[in-house]
Motif scaffolding. Structure first.
Motif, PDB file in Angstrom:
ATOM      1  N   MET A  80       0.858  -1.179   0.000  1.00 20.76           N
ATOM      2  CA  MET A  80       0.000   0.000   0.000  1.00 20.76           C
ATOM      3  C   MET A  80       0.900   1.237   0.000  1.00 20.76           C
ATOM      4  N   ASP A  81       0.350   2.365  -0.390  1.00 33.42           N
ATOM      5  CA  ASP A  81       1.168   3.575  -0.466  1.00 33.42           C
ATOM      6  C   ASP A  81       1.620   4.020   0.915  1.00 33.42           C
ATOM      7  N   SER A  82       2.658   4.836   0.935  1.00 34.78           N
ATOM      8  CA  SER A  82       3.287   5.235   2.202  1.00 34.78           C
ATOM      9  C   SER A  82       2.341   6.015   3.096  1.00 34.78           C
ATOM     10  N   LEU A  83       1.526   6.900   2.521  1.00 38.75           N
ATOM     11  CA  LEU A  83       0.617   7.686   3.361  1.00 38.75           C
ATOM     12  C   LEU A  83      -0.355   6.780   4.102  1.00 38.75           C
ATOM     13  N   SER A  84      -0.895   5.783   3.418  1.00 38.17           N
ATOM     14  CA  SER A  84      -1.819   4.864   4.083  1.00 38.17           C
ATOM     15  C   SER A  84      -1.135   4.128   5.221  1.00 38.17           C
ATOM     16  N   GLN A  85       0.102   3.683   5.003  1.00 38.65           N
ATOM     17  CA  GLN A  85       0.825   2.972   6.050  1.00 38.65           C
ATOM     18  C   GLN A  85       1.148   3.890   7.225  1.00 38.65           C
ATOM     19  N   ILE A  86       1.470   5.137   6.937  1.00 44.14           N
ATOM     20  CA  ILE A  86       1.792   6.099   7.995  1.00 44.14           C
ATOM     21  C   ILE A  86       0.577   6.357   8.880  1.00 44.14           C
ATOM     22  N   VAL A  87      -0.572   6.647   8.256  1.00 40.78           N
ATOM     23  CA  VAL A  87      -1.742   6.985   9.075  1.00 40.78           C
ATOM     24  C   VAL A  87      -2.322   5.740   9.746  1.00 40.78           C
ATOM     25  N   LEU A  88      -2.186   4.569   9.127  1.00 44.10           N
ATOM     26  CA  LEU A  88      -2.632   3.352   9.801  1.00 44.10           C
ATOM     27  C   LEU A  88      -1.776   3.091  11.032  1.00 44.10           C
ATOM     28  N   GLY A  89      -0.465   3.160  10.879  1.00 45.96           N
ATOM     29  CA  GLY A  89       0.421   2.947  12.024  1.00 45.96           C
ATOM     30  C   GLY A  89       0.172   3.951  13.124  1.00 45.96           C
ATOM     31  N   GLY A  90       0.002   5.226  12.741  1.00 42.33           N
ATOM     32  CA  GLY A  90      -0.255   6.260  13.740  1.00 42.33           C
ATOM     33  C   GLY A  90      -1.563   6.046  14.465  1.00 42.33           C
ATOM     34  N   ALA A  91      -2.615   5.705  13.718  1.00 39.12           N
ATOM     35  CA  ALA A  91      -3.933   5.519  14.335  1.00 39.12           C
ATOM     36  C   ALA A  91      -3.944   4.322  15.276  1.00 39.12           C
ATOM     37  N   VAL A  92      -3.334   3.220  14.859  1.00 42.41           N
ATOM     38  CA  VAL A  92      -3.318   2.018  15.697  1.00 42.41           C
ATOM     39  C   VAL A  92      -2.541   2.266  16.985  1.00 42.41           C
ATOM     40  N   ALA A  93      -1.349   2.846  16.853  1.00 44.36           N
ATOM     41  CA  ALA A  93      -0.522   3.082  18.041  1.00 44.36           C
ATOM     42  C   ALA A  93      -1.191   4.063  18.991  1.00 44.36           C
ATOM     43  N   ALA A  94      -1.768   5.129  18.450  1.00 45.83           N
ATOM     44  CA  ALA A  94      -2.392   6.143  19.302  1.00 45.83           C
ATOM     45  C   ALA A  94      -3.650   5.620  19.986  1.00 45.83           C
ATOM     46  N   ALA A  95      -4.348   4.679  19.347  1.00 50.17           N
ATOM     47  CA  ALA A  95      -5.539   4.106  19.960  1.00 50.17           C
ATOM     48  C   ALA A  95      -5.190   3.192  21.125  1.00 50.17           C
ATOM     49  N   ILE A  96      -3.990   2.625  21.118  1.00 52.70           N
ATOM     50  CA  ILE A  96      -3.581   1.678  22.163  1.00 52.70           C
ATOM     51  C   ILE A  96      -2.814   2.358  23.284  1.00 52.70           C
ATOM     52  N   ALA A  97      -1.975   3.322  22.959  1.00 51.06           N
ATOM     53  CA  ALA A  97      -1.129   3.986  23.957  1.00 51.06           C
ATOM     54  C   ALA A  97      -1.987   4.786  24.942  1.00 51.06           C
ATOM     55  N   PRO A  98      -1.451   5.103  26.108  1.00 48.30           N
ATOM     56  CA  PRO A  98      -2.204   5.915  27.062  1.00 48.30           C
ATOM     57  C   PRO A  98      -2.589   7.268  26.466  1.00 48.30           C
ATOM     58  N   PRO A  99      -3.740   7.808  26.833  1.00 52.30           N
ATOM     59  CA  PRO A  99      -4.182   9.095  26.276  1.00 52.30           C
ATOM     60  C   PRO A  99      -3.162  10.213  26.470  1.00 52.30           C
ATOM     61  N   ALA A 100      -2.464  10.212  27.583  1.00 45.22           N
ATOM     62  CA  ALA A 100      -1.478  11.267  27.833  1.00 45.22           C
ATOM     63  C   ALA A 100      -0.299  11.193  26.872  1.00 45.22           C
ATOM     64  N   HIS A 101      -0.117  10.048  26.230  1.00 48.56           N
ATOM     65  CA  HIS A 101       1.006   9.859  25.307  1.00 48.56           C
ATOM     66  C   HIS A 101       0.546   9.904  23.841  1.00 48.56           C
ATOM     67  N   ARG A 102      -0.637  10.431  23.584  1.00 52.60           N
ATOM     68  CA  ARG A 102      -1.259  10.248  22.273  1.00 52.60           C
ATOM     69  C   ARG A 102      -0.442  10.862  21.139  1.00 52.60           C
ATOM     70  N   ARG A 103       0.031  12.079  21.303  1.00 50.22           N
ATOM     71  CA  ARG A 103       0.785  12.703  20.217  1.00 50.22           C
ATOM     72  C   ARG A 103       2.085  11.945  19.949  1.00 50.22           C
ATOM     73  N   ALA A 104       2.748  11.518  20.994  1.00 50.90           N
ATOM     74  CA  ALA A 104       3.979  10.737  20.814  1.00 50.90           C
ATOM     75  C   ALA A 104       3.658   9.418  20.104  1.00 50.90           C
ATOM     76  N   ALA A 105       2.516   8.817  20.445  1.00 51.07           N
ATOM     77  CA  ALA A 105       2.137   7.556  19.814  1.00 51.07           C
ATOM     78  C   ALA A 105       1.806   7.759  18.336  1.00 51.07           C
ATOM     79  N   LEU A 106       1.180   8.873  18.006  1.00 48.03           N
ATOM     80  CA  LEU A 106       0.902   9.164  16.600  1.00 48.03           C
ATOM     81  C   LEU A 106       2.195   9.238  15.794  1.00 48.03           C
TER      82      LEU A 106
END
Length: 342
Positions: free
Chosen positions: A1-27
């Motif tokens: 898949m294209d790089s943008l799709s992989q970037i936003v998928l990785g960011g969304a998955v990590a940010a959904a799992i990480a603690p809310p206080a760490h959300r920007r870092a997880a993105l």
């Protein structure tokens, strides 16, 4: 898949799992991890210039479901040793890192390129080919979710946006599986009446949509191509025949480069002569007659095929990759989605 799709998928998955206080870092971390497996191309290019090796080694070890968990654990361990956010919530960060990495090859497997999910087991690459390598209707929901999460940070709205983006984008992939199944059933019914029920075939989404699919069927003297709109078409499919030098391909099948391609693409190739060279085109990627991957693999000498250093070859007569040619092809795809076969 294209790089943008992989970037936003990785960011969304990590940010959904990480603690809310760490959300920007997880993105940010998820975006980096989501594109990390594709950096294998840079490493491969340092060791070979063979275009077939460059193609078939990509999405190999770096995309393996047996390798990435160890990569995830090592990254998690290294950052935990440094303290900081990972040390504060080690369990959630371990799952965030693992999910961002694992979702990359799984998403790639929905395209037609070929992803070696089970490397180093010597099985053929996985290519479900339900979506095109770029599909805005998959990516947009994740992109919007990441933007909202970045702005909302630790608020409940951010988590809701991330979950919604992941659910909608995943549902879109589910729809693509359903649409491809509809096309495959229509193709099977038509091919059975043509005496080709057992012929090797595959279907693949056309550019930027999951409403029009292309079906390629291999025959003894070439291949057939048909397309099917899940919106407009009813009744039997129509196929057009295209020539391929199947005899030359069979004669050269024992050459290492040819064997490598046969393993990688399952034999869905067009063979043609270009001067005295045998050129093989991967039928899974491109639109007739313009295919993306074309390789000169052998030369005819004394009535036999002799191996040559593989080289990229021109797409062939009638293949136009200009901006105007690509634009015209995309307009035809768009019109075909809404118009039934004539």
């Amino acid at each position: 898949m294209d790089s943008l799709s992989q970037i936003v998928l990785g960011g969304a998955v990590a940010a959904a799992i990480a603690p809310p206080a760490h959300r920007r870092a997880a993105l940010l971390a998820g975006a980096a991890l989501g594109t990390l497996p594709d950096l294998d191309g840079l490493l491969i290019a340092r060791f070979t210039s063979d275009p077939i090796q460059l193609m078939t080694l990509h999405r190999g070890a770096s995309h393996s479901l047996f390798v990435l968990p160890f990569v995830a654990w090592f990254i998690w361990w290294a950052f935990r040793q440094r303290g900081g956010r990972v040390a504060q919530a080690p369990r959630r960060w371990l799952w965030a890192i693992l999910a961002a990495l694992i979702t990359h090859p799984l998403l790639d497997a929905f395209t037609s390129y070929g992803t070696q999910l089970f490397w180093p087991i010597p099985v053929q690459p996985t290519w479900w080919s339900t979506v095109f390598i770029i599909d805005p209707l998959y990516t947009i929901w994740l992109l919007l979710a990441c933007i909202v999460a970045w702005l909302a940070r630790h608020r409940v709205l951010a988590q809701r946006a991330l979950v919604a983006g992941l659910v909608v984008s995943s549902a879109y992939l589910g729809w693509s599986v359903l649409a491809k199944g509809m096309v495959d059933r229509a193709a099977s019914a038509t091919l059975a009446t043509m005496g080709l029920a057992e012929a090797p075939r595959f279907s693949v989404a056309t550019p930027f949509n999951t409403l029009l699919y292309r079906v390629v069927v291999m025959t003894p003297d070439g291949y057939l191509i048909g397309d099917r709109s899940v919106v407009a078409d009813r009744g039997p499919m129509r196929f057009t025949a295209h020539a391929s030098d199947a005899a030359a391909l069979q004669t050269a099948a024992q050459l290492p480069a040819v064997q490598r391609l046969l393993w990688f693409n399952g034999g869905f190739m067009r063979a043609r002569l270009q001067g005295d060279a045998l050129v093989l085109s991967d039928l899974r990627m491109g639109l007739e007659p313009a295919y993306s991957f074309n390789f000169a693999v052998a030369r005819r000498q004394g009535g036999a095929w002799q191996p040559m250093p593989p080289a990229r070859a021109a797409a062939g007569e009638g293949a136009v990759f200009s901006r105007q040619g690509i634009g015209a092809a995309l307009r035809q795809v768009w019109q075909r989605i809404w118009q039934a076969q004539g």
